[in-house]
Each structure stands twice: as C-alpha cells, then as structure tokens.
Design a protein around this motif. Structure first.
Motif, PDB file in Angstrom:
ATOM      1  N   ALA A   1       8.075 -16.619 -76.157  1.00  0.00           N
ATOM      2  CA  ALA A   1       6.812 -16.807 -75.859  1.00  0.00           C
ATOM      3  C   ALA A   1       5.856 -17.039 -77.203  1.00  0.00           C
ATOM      4  O   ALA A   1       4.625 -17.436 -76.718  1.00  0.00           O
ATOM      5  N   GLY A   2       5.958 -16.907 -78.206  1.00  0.00           N
ATOM      6  CA  GLY A   2       5.378 -16.621 -79.566  1.00  0.00           C
ATOM      7  C   GLY A   2       4.458 -15.746 -79.692  1.00  0.00           C
ATOM      8  O   GLY A   2       3.519 -15.844 -80.225  1.00  0.00           O
ATOM      9  N   PHE A   3       4.379 -14.532 -78.759  1.00  0.00           N
ATOM     10  CA  PHE A   3       3.464 -13.455 -78.949  1.00  0.00           C
ATOM     11  C   PHE A   3       4.381 -12.307 -78.451  1.00  0.00           C
ATOM     12  O   PHE A   3       5.375 -12.361 -77.737  1.00  0.00           O
ATOM     13  N   CYS A   4       4.017 -11.086 -79.207  1.00  0.00           N
ATOM     14  CA  CYS A   4       4.549  -9.891 -78.725  1.00  0.00           C
ATOM     15  C   CYS A   4       3.604  -8.706 -78.469  1.00  0.00           C
ATOM     16  O   CYS A   4       2.265  -8.957 -78.634  1.00  0.00           O
ATOM     17  N   ARG A   5       4.115  -7.532 -78.427  1.00  0.00           N
ATOM     18  CA  ARG A   5       3.081  -6.486 -77.983  1.00  0.00           C
ATOM     19  C   ARG A   5       2.261  -6.331 -79.406  1.00  0.00           C
ATOM     20  O   ARG A   5       1.157  -5.960 -79.539  1.00  0.00           O
ATOM     21  N   ASN A   6       2.878  -6.439 -80.757  1.00  0.00           N
ATOM     22  CA  ASN A   6       2.267  -6.261 -81.818  1.00  0.00           C
ATOM     23  C   ASN A   6       0.974  -7.222 -81.938  1.00  0.00           C
ATOM     24  O   ASN A   6      -0.079  -7.190 -82.438  1.00  0.00           O
ATOM     25  N   CYS A   7       1.285  -8.581 -81.473  1.00  0.00           N
ATOM     26  CA  CYS A   7       0.563  -9.689 -81.322  1.00  0.00           C
ATOM     27  C   CYS A   7      -0.983  -9.253 -80.607  1.00  0.00           C
ATOM     28  O   CYS A   7      -2.074  -9.270 -81.048  1.00  0.00           O
ATOM     29  N   LEU A   8      -0.574  -8.625 -79.404  1.00  0.00           N
ATOM     30  CA  LEU A   8      -1.763  -8.159 -78.525  1.00  0.00           C
ATOM     31  C   LEU A   8      -2.436  -7.026 -79.322  1.00  0.00           C
ATOM     32  O   LEU A   8      -3.462  -7.013 -79.064  1.00  0.00           O
ATOM     33  N   SER A   9      -1.878  -6.083 -79.906  1.00  0.00           N
ATOM     34  CA  SER A   9      -2.684  -5.110 -80.603  1.00  0.00           C
ATOM     35  C   SER A   9      -3.303  -5.855 -81.711  1.00  0.00           C
ATOM     36  O   SER A   9      -4.507  -5.288 -81.688  1.00  0.00           O
ATOM     37  N   ASN A  10      -2.682  -6.668 -82.494  1.00  0.00           N
ATOM     38  CA  ASN A  10      -3.665  -7.285 -83.483  1.00  0.00           C
ATOM     39  C   ASN A  10      -5.056  -8.165 -82.821  1.00  0.00           C
ATOM     40  O   ASN A  10      -6.033  -7.925 -83.535  1.00  0.00           O
ATOM     41  N   TRP A  11      -4.742  -8.717 -81.881  1.00  0.00           N
ATOM     42  CA  TRP A  11      -5.926  -9.399 -80.867  1.00  0.00           C
ATOM     43  C   TRP A  11      -6.876  -8.615 -80.333  1.00  0.00           C
ATOM     44  O   TRP A  11      -8.161  -8.740 -80.693  1.00  0.00           O
ATOM     45  N   TYR A  12      -6.389  -7.464 -79.849  1.00  0.00           N
ATOM     46  CA  TYR A  12      -7.393  -6.237 -79.492  1.00  0.00           C
ATOM     47  C   TYR A  12      -8.122  -5.747 -80.658  1.00  0.00           C
ATOM     48  O   TYR A  12      -9.346  -5.626 -80.691  1.00  0.00           O
ATOM     49  N   ARG A  13      -7.529  -5.470 -81.921  1.00  0.00           N
ATOM     50  CA  ARG A  13      -8.388  -4.926 -83.081  1.00  0.00           C
ATOM     51  C   ARG A  13      -9.262  -6.060 -83.401  1.00  0.00           C
ATOM     52  O   ARG A  13     -10.321  -5.645 -84.057  1.00  0.00           O
ATOM     53  N   GLU A  14      -8.945  -7.255 -83.447  1.00  0.00           N
ATOM     54  CA  GLU A  14      -9.752  -8.319 -83.928  1.00  0.00           C
ATOM     55  C   GLU A  14     -10.871  -8.286 -83.011  1.00  0.00           C
ATOM     56  O   GLU A  14     -12.040  -8.798 -83.473  1.00  0.00           O
ATOM     57  N   ALA A  15     -10.751  -8.438 -81.720  1.00  0.00           N
ATOM     58  CA  ALA A  15     -11.952  -8.177 -80.631  1.00  0.00           C
ATOM     59  C   ALA A  15     -12.639  -6.922 -80.985  1.00  0.00           C
ATOM     60  O   ALA A  15     -14.089  -7.440 -81.063  1.00  0.00           O
ATOM     61  N   ALA A  16     -12.198  -5.896 -81.454  1.00  0.00           N
ATOM     62  CA  ALA A  16     -13.152  -4.656 -81.781  1.00  0.00           C
ATOM     63  C   ALA A  16     -14.081  -4.910 -82.997  1.00  0.00           C
ATOM     64  O   ALA A  16     -15.130  -4.674 -82.901  1.00  0.00           O
ATOM     65  N   ASP A  17     -13.123  -5.528 -83.861  1.00  0.00           N
ATOM     66  CA  ASP A  17     -13.960  -5.813 -85.238  1.00  0.00           C
ATOM     67  C   ASP A  17     -14.977  -6.745 -85.118  1.00  0.00           C
ATOM     68  O   ASP A  17     -16.031  -6.647 -85.492  1.00  0.00           O
TER      69      ASP A  17
ATOM     70  N   ALA B   1      -4.061   2.605 -84.233  1.00  0.00           N
ATOM     71  CA  ALA B   1      -4.832   2.944 -83.159  1.00  0.00           C
ATOM     72  C   ALA B   1      -4.618   1.844 -82.130  1.00  0.00           C
ATOM     73  O   ALA B   1      -4.200   2.023 -80.984  1.00  0.00           O
ATOM     74  N   ALA B   2      -4.586   0.532 -82.504  1.00  0.00           N
ATOM     75  CA  ALA B   2      -4.657  -0.491 -81.738  1.00  0.00           C
ATOM     76  C   ALA B   2      -3.207  -0.669 -81.148  1.00  0.00           C
ATOM     77  O   ALA B   2      -3.139  -0.949 -79.888  1.00  0.00           O
ATOM     78  N   ARG B   3      -2.238  -0.410 -82.222  1.00  0.00           N
ATOM     79  CA  ARG B   3      -0.747  -0.475 -81.219  1.00  0.00           C
ATOM     80  C   ARG B   3      -0.708   0.684 -80.472  1.00  0.00           C
ATOM     81  O   ARG B   3       0.093   0.709 -79.288  1.00  0.00           O
ATOM     82  N   GLU B   4      -1.245   1.933 -80.582  1.00  0.00           N
ATOM     83  CA  GLU B   4      -1.016   2.999 -79.640  1.00  0.00           C
ATOM     84  C   GLU B   4      -1.826   2.666 -78.315  1.00  0.00           C
ATOM     85  O   GLU B   4      -1.258   2.863 -77.254  1.00  0.00           O
ATOM     86  N   ILE B   5      -2.845   1.824 -78.308  1.00  0.00           N
ATOM     87  CA  ILE B   5      -3.667   1.296 -77.004  1.00  0.00           C
ATOM     88  C   ILE B   5      -2.605   0.387 -76.448  1.00  0.00           C
ATOM     89  O   ILE B   5      -2.696   0.566 -75.064  1.00  0.00           O
ATOM     90  N   ILE B   6      -2.081  -0.519 -76.987  1.00  0.00           N
ATOM     91  CA  ILE B   6      -1.083  -1.523 -76.273  1.00  0.00           C
ATOM     92  C   ILE B   6       0.184  -0.631 -76.114  1.00  0.00           C
ATOM     93  O   ILE B   6       0.764  -0.931 -74.856  1.00  0.00           O
ATOM     94  N   TYR B   7       0.859  -0.204 -76.702  1.00  0.00           N
ATOM     95  CA  TYR B   7       2.170   0.598 -76.429  1.00  0.00           C
ATOM     96  C   TYR B   7       2.087   1.804 -75.450  1.00  0.00           C
ATOM     97  O   TYR B   7       2.944   2.253 -74.940  1.00  0.00           O
ATOM     98  N   GLY B   8       0.686   2.401 -75.544  1.00  0.00           N
ATOM     99  CA  GLY B   8       0.827   3.695 -74.655  1.00  0.00           C
ATOM    100  C   GLY B   8       1.228   4.827 -75.233  1.00  0.00           C
ATOM    101  O   GLY B   8       1.305   5.896 -74.515  1.00  0.00           O
ATOM    102  N   MET B   9       1.510   4.973 -76.707  1.00  0.00           N
ATOM    103  CA  MET B   9       2.271   5.857 -77.667  1.00  0.00           C
ATOM    104  C   MET B   9       2.183   5.456 -78.788  1.00  0.00           C
ATOM    105  O   MET B   9       2.004   4.228 -79.104  1.00  0.00           O
ATOM    106  N   PRO B  10       2.315   6.557 -79.624  1.00  0.00           N
ATOM    107  CA  PRO B  10       2.306   5.805 -81.106  1.00  0.00           C
ATOM    108  C   PRO B  10       3.397   4.968 -81.370  1.00  0.00           C
ATOM    109  O   PRO B  10       4.815   5.268 -80.782  1.00  0.00           O
TER     110      PRO B  10
END
Length: 102
Positions: free
Chosen positions: A39-55, A65-74
């Motif tokens: 698909a050209g994206f993964c969980r890490n991409c989602l966490s990066n996009w989340y962090r960029e939106a917050a920023d 912190a962004a990865r923990e939000i997406i993964y549900g754990m460290p």
C-alpha cells in the motif's frame, strides 16, 4: 450524493481513522514491510502523519509518543511481540518501491 457538513466529514473521517488504527493493532501478524510493499504506507507512516498534524496545530509530540498512539503500546514492545525478520525478497521489493519521503 449526500451533502455532508464539515463537522460530519471530520467526525466520519476520525471514526474511520480510529477503526483503521484498531484494525492494525489487532493484526500484529501483518508486518509493516508488507503494508509498505502493498500500500505504500505502514503504521510508522500513520504515526508520522499524526505527529505532523499535531505539530501543525502547535502541539509537540515526540516520535515515540506518536508511535505509542498508533501501536497502542510502546513501539519496542510491539516489535518484540510482533515483528519478524523480513526476507531478502521483501527488503528488495521495499527498496524498489520505497516512497521518496521515507
């Protein structure tokens, strides 16, 4: 087509995003490299996009912190529980398809 208000669009998009994140949390058997290759994206991409939106809203979130939000754990915990070594073929496919912004 049904006309949606901006608030409805935002709420439905947020609900779809939460469902996607929940689905990915439940599918630890699906490796990030497989997602990237398909698909050209993964969980890490989602966490990066989340962090960029917050920023963009002036909220500082660390990468961890962004990865923990997406993964549900460290992230390290998720890796220990779920991550497997990618085959040479999967790594080669990733390098051939790798998006330029990764």
């Amino acid at each position: 087509m049904t006309e949606l208000s901006d608030d409805q669009k935002r709420d439905f998009e947020a609900a779809a995003f939460r469902r996607l994140v929940t689905h990915l949390r439940q599918r630890g058997d699906v490796q990030n490299i497989d997602l990237m290759n398909l698909a050209g994206f993964c969980r890490n991409c989602l966490s990066n996009w989340y962090r960029e939106a917050a920023d963009a809203e002036g909220v500082t979130l660390s990468k961890d912190a962004a990865r923990e939000i997406i993964y549900g754990m460290p992230y390290a915990e998720w890796q220990a529980l779920n991550q497997t070594e990618a085959s040479d073929a999967k790594k080669a496919e990733f390098e051939a398809k790798r998006p330029k912004d990764h």
